[in-house]
Structures are given as C-alpha cells and as structure tokens.
Scaffold this motif. Sequence first.
Motif, PDB file in Angstrom:
ATOM      1  N   GLU A  48       0.834  -1.202   0.000  1.00  0.00           N
ATOM      2  CA  GLU A  48       0.000   0.000   0.000  1.00  0.00           C
ATOM      3  C   GLU A  48       0.874   1.260   0.000  1.00  0.00           C
ATOM      4  OE1 GLU A  48      -3.736   1.590   2.691  1.00  0.00           O
ATOM      5  OE2 GLU A  48      -2.388   0.098   3.485  1.00  0.00           O
ATOM      6  N   ILE A  76      -7.646   1.299 -13.362  1.00  0.00           N
ATOM      7  CA  ILE A  76      -7.386   0.485 -12.190  1.00  0.00           C
ATOM      8  C   ILE A  76      -8.584   0.650 -11.266  1.00  0.00           C
ATOM      9  CG2 ILE A  76      -5.873   0.081 -10.220  1.00  0.00           C
ATOM     10  CD1 ILE A  76      -3.602   1.310 -11.840  1.00  0.00           C
ATOM     11  N   ASP A  77      -9.313  -0.430 -11.052  1.00  0.00           N
ATOM     12  CA  ASP A  77     -10.479  -0.414 -10.172  1.00  0.00           C
ATOM     13  C   ASP A  77     -10.062  -0.937  -8.814  1.00  0.00           C
ATOM     14  OD1 ASP A  77     -11.938   0.344 -12.415  1.00  0.00           O
ATOM     15  OD2 ASP A  77     -12.397  -1.725 -12.932  1.00  0.00           O
ATOM     16  N   SER A  78     -10.217  -0.109  -7.791  1.00  0.00           N
ATOM     17  CA  SER A  78      -9.847  -0.504  -6.440  1.00  0.00           C
ATOM     18  C   SER A  78     -11.096  -0.477  -5.557  1.00  0.00           C
ATOM     19  CB  SER A  78      -8.774   0.443  -5.885  1.00  0.00           C
ATOM     20  OG  SER A  78      -9.307   1.729  -5.695  1.00  0.00           O
ATOM     21  N   ASP A  92     -11.772   4.383  -8.593  1.00  0.00           N
ATOM     22  CA  ASP A  92     -11.163   4.013  -9.865  1.00  0.00           C
ATOM     23  C   ASP A  92     -10.196   5.105 -10.296  1.00  0.00           C
ATOM     24  OD1 ASP A  92     -12.967   1.964  -9.743  1.00  0.00           O
ATOM     25  OD2 ASP A  92     -14.345   2.853 -11.185  1.00  0.00           O
ATOM     26  N   VAL A 107      -0.668   2.900  -5.853  1.00  0.00           N
ATOM     27  CA  VAL A 107      -1.820   2.219  -5.261  1.00  0.00           C
ATOM     28  C   VAL A 107      -1.892   2.612  -3.791  1.00  0.00           C
ATOM     29  CG1 VAL A 107      -2.031   0.322  -6.880  1.00  0.00           C
ATOM     30  CG2 VAL A 107      -0.397   0.148  -5.065  1.00  0.00           C
ATOM     31  N   THR A 122      -4.696   2.115  -1.698  1.00  0.00           N
ATOM     32  CA  THR A 122      -5.577   1.305  -0.847  1.00  0.00           C
ATOM     33  C   THR A 122      -5.202  -0.160  -0.968  1.00  0.00           C
ATOM     34  OG1 THR A 122      -7.202   1.104  -2.619  1.00  0.00           O
ATOM     35  CG2 THR A 122      -7.507   2.903  -1.081  1.00  0.00           C
ATOM     36  N   ARG A 123      -5.297  -0.866   0.136  1.00  0.00           N
ATOM     37  CA  ARG A 123      -5.007  -2.297   0.120  1.00  0.00           C
ATOM     38  C   ARG A 123      -6.218  -3.057  -0.382  1.00  0.00           C
ATOM     39  NH1 ARG A 123      -4.566  -2.948   6.538  1.00  0.00           N
ATOM     40  NH2 ARG A 123      -4.353  -0.710   6.497  1.00  0.00           N
ATOM     41  N   HIS A 129      -7.244  -5.328  -6.523  1.00  0.00           N
ATOM     42  CA  HIS A 129      -7.392  -4.316  -7.557  1.00  0.00           C
ATOM     43  C   HIS A 129      -7.559  -5.014  -8.898  1.00  0.00           C
ATOM     44  CE1 HIS A 129      -5.841  -1.901  -4.338  1.00  0.00           C
ATOM     45  NE2 HIS A 129      -5.894  -0.793  -5.053  1.00  0.00           N
ATOM     46  N   ARG A 130      -8.227  -4.349  -9.817  1.00  0.00           N
ATOM     47  CA  ARG A 130      -8.468  -4.931 -11.139  1.00  0.00           C
ATOM     48  C   ARG A 130      -7.945  -3.979 -12.210  1.00  0.00           C
ATOM     49  NH1 ARG A 130     -12.455  -4.569 -15.045  1.00  0.00           N
ATOM     50  NH2 ARG A 130     -12.788  -6.474 -16.212  1.00  0.00           N
ATOM     51  N   ASN A 186      -6.048  -9.082 -12.371  1.00  0.00           N
ATOM     52  CA  ASN A 186      -6.204  -8.728 -10.964  1.00  0.00           C
ATOM     53  C   ASN A 186      -4.854  -8.779 -10.259  1.00  0.00           C
ATOM     54  OD1 ASN A 186      -9.039  -8.538 -11.109  1.00  0.00           O
ATOM     55  ND2 ASN A 186      -9.221 -10.745 -10.905  1.00  0.00           N
ATOM     56  N   VAL A 200      -2.966  -5.823  -3.344  1.00  0.00           N
ATOM     57  CA  VAL A 200      -2.100  -4.837  -2.696  1.00  0.00           C
ATOM     58  C   VAL A 200      -2.075  -5.169  -1.201  1.00  0.00           C
ATOM     59  CG1 VAL A 200      -1.783  -2.407  -2.164  1.00  0.00           C
ATOM     60  CG2 VAL A 200      -2.634  -3.087  -4.404  1.00  0.00           C
TER      61      VAL A 200
END
Length: 158
Positions: free
Chosen positions: A63, A90-92, A96, A120, A122-123, A126-127, A153, A156
């Motif tokens: 993270e 990157i979807d988190s 996004d 990145v 956030t832990r 992720h996609r 995928n 994190v």
Amino acid sequence: MLAAVAAFFIASATRVGWVHLADAILWGVVILSAATPWLSVYGLSVKRGRNFVSQDNLAGPVEGQSLDIDIRLTNRWWIPRFLLNVEYSIDSPRGDSDESIVMVGIGPRARSSGSSNPTVTTRGLHRLSAVSVESMGLFGLFRRRRGFTAPDNFLVYP
C-alpha cells in the motif's frame, strides 16, 4: 459535415466552380476522416506488463507503493500509425483511476512502448481493465476504439 452539406447546396444553387471544388475537398476530408481510424487500429498488438519492487518477497505491491505498468504496442502492418491513445483503468475497493498513454508515432513493422507509474493507495484486490487503443481521424470527426489484453487482478498488501 454540416459545412460539406451546406457547400453542396450552395454549389448546386449558384453553379460556381470553386464552390464545387471546395465541396469536393470537404467531402474528401470527411471520407478520409471516417476511414483512417479503422485502418489505424487494425494490425496492432498490445502487451501489458506490471512490475513492482517487493521488500518482503510479497506477490504484489505494498500500500502506497507505485506500480510500473509497461505497454508494448507492435505495428504489424506496413502503414505507419500516428497519435494513438492507449487507455486502461485500475479499479480498487475505494475508487477508480484512469490511466492513458499517447503514442505519437509507430513506424511500419515497428514496436513502441510506454509506461505509467500509478500509486496504489488502498489495500485489497485491484483490477486492471483491458487495454484499449483509440484512434481519431482527421480533425477528430470520427473515432475508433479497440480493446486488447484481458483484464487482470492483483493484490495490494498492507
């Protein structure tokens, strides 16, 4: 396109030669604008790689760490390509982020590469979306977008 239609009606009403010529040029630009985006994305191949530095031999980034996304575009055709917009997202779990790279020019049967370094924050899982390449015709009248690569995928760690 409206200018070409208007020039056609003006040329038909006035029967002036130079207006017919201007109308023919405008219609040529419109037709080339429609054809060039289709030709620009045909014959391309795209590969995406992701790299990160792991301090604890983890299988994914930590993270707050940046992730290197490398995009390699190959032009397999004999026509050079210009101004291609390569996009992915990157979807988190918390939001996004959209990433894009502009490839200025790729020669015939040549390769070009670009990279982005999103952080990145956030832990969690992720996609990475599929990579899409967008090409615009002359003057941006028409666009063509084509998807490459499969979604991916990655995890994190905290």
